[in-house]
Write a protein that holds these residues in place. Sequence first.
Motif, mmCIF file in Angstrom:
data_model
loop_
_atom_site.group_PDB
_atom_site.id
_atom_site.type_symbol
_atom_site.label_atom_id
_atom_site.label_comp_id
_atom_site.label_asym_id
_atom_site.label_seq_id
_atom_site.Cartn_x
_atom_site.Cartn_y
_atom_site.Cartn_z
ATOM 1 N N GLY A 38 0.816 -1.204 0.000
ATOM 2 C CA GLY A 38 0.000 0.000 0.000
ATOM 3 C C GLY A 38 0.852 1.257 0.000
ATOM 4 N N ASN A 43 -1.351 3.726 -1.653
ATOM 5 C CA ASN A 43 -2.606 3.327 -1.012
ATOM 6 C C ASN A 43 -2.324 2.830 0.395
ATOM 7 O OD1 ASN A 43 -4.833 3.208 -3.399
ATOM 8 N ND2 ASN A 43 -2.834 2.585 -4.180
ATOM 9 N N GLY A 47 -4.052 -0.342 2.350
ATOM 10 C CA GLY A 47 -3.168 -1.474 2.600
ATOM 11 C C GLY A 47 -3.051 -1.802 4.071
ATOM 12 N N THR A 80 -3.802 -7.644 -1.911
ATOM 13 C CA THR A 80 -3.460 -6.222 -1.898
ATOM 14 C C THR A 80 -3.327 -5.675 -3.310
ATOM 15 O OG1 THR A 80 -2.206 -6.645 0.136
ATOM 16 C CG2 THR A 80 -1.919 -4.512 -0.902
ATOM 17 N N VAL A 84 -5.526 -2.661 -4.839
ATOM 18 C CA VAL A 84 -4.944 -1.460 -5.440
ATOM 19 C C VAL A 84 -5.408 -1.294 -6.884
ATOM 20 C CG1 VAL A 84 -2.779 -0.379 -6.160
ATOM 21 C CG2 VAL A 84 -2.945 -1.481 -3.911
#
Length: 268
Positions: A38, A43, A47, A80, A84
Amino acid sequence: MTLIAKILVLIIAFLAGMDGILDQFEFYQPIVVCTLIGLVTGNLTAGLVLGGTLQMMVLGWANIGAAVAPDIALASVASTIILVQGGQGIHGVGTAVAIAVPLAVAGLFLNMIVRTICVAISHLMDAAANAGNFRMIGFWQWVATCLQGIRILVPAALLLVIPVSGVRAALHLIPGWLSAGMTIGGGMVVAVGYAMVINMMANKEVWPFFILGFVIAVFSKLTLLAIGLIGLALTLIYLNLANNGSGNGNNGGSGNTGDPLGDILDDY
């Protein structure tokens, strides 16, 4: 996602795969992997939330004998990346958690393939040991460890190759009722993981602290840090009472019954 961000994600995936088998630095844990991915992709909040949620889920996962737990590293990295690429931010965490579960199970198959290859590598290491070639022993050790990293690197690279528009279009095709159900299911999986940990830890002395913690969390607006500090304070108080209870038992108190706090209360 920029090229540099993709390279950093692949490096994180590779290191997570290696440490997933070494189990030395805990780098593969979701709270670490998801937060780092992240961070490098811009992000961080999403995350971190995903990592914390998955961490609660995997608390009860452990390798016991021949039973191997689902692949935490692959679940963290892949979910993840999907989060994203989907561009939903925190709102997509529930879907990502639900996707992480089948990904973790699929990781067991990849782990089996790598471990099968490592059986052949172990025979090569035996041959090198018989020849007294320590350099080759170290070389094959590195090869076997790097294969575990590649096991996570390849799926991560495949997910990064998929266009962002394709990932977002696929997520938008998910009906609202199914997305809501996946979010609820992901939350239930987290609760089950935490319940497994409580089941291993809980006894008659610990249950009051669990109850007190849940009551404070529900009926107050305290942050997790504040609740954690309260728990630390209660722990220190209990340990102090326990030590005093042991001393009183040795000095002619009401006796050591195995419950130091109960011994102190009986003395009063």
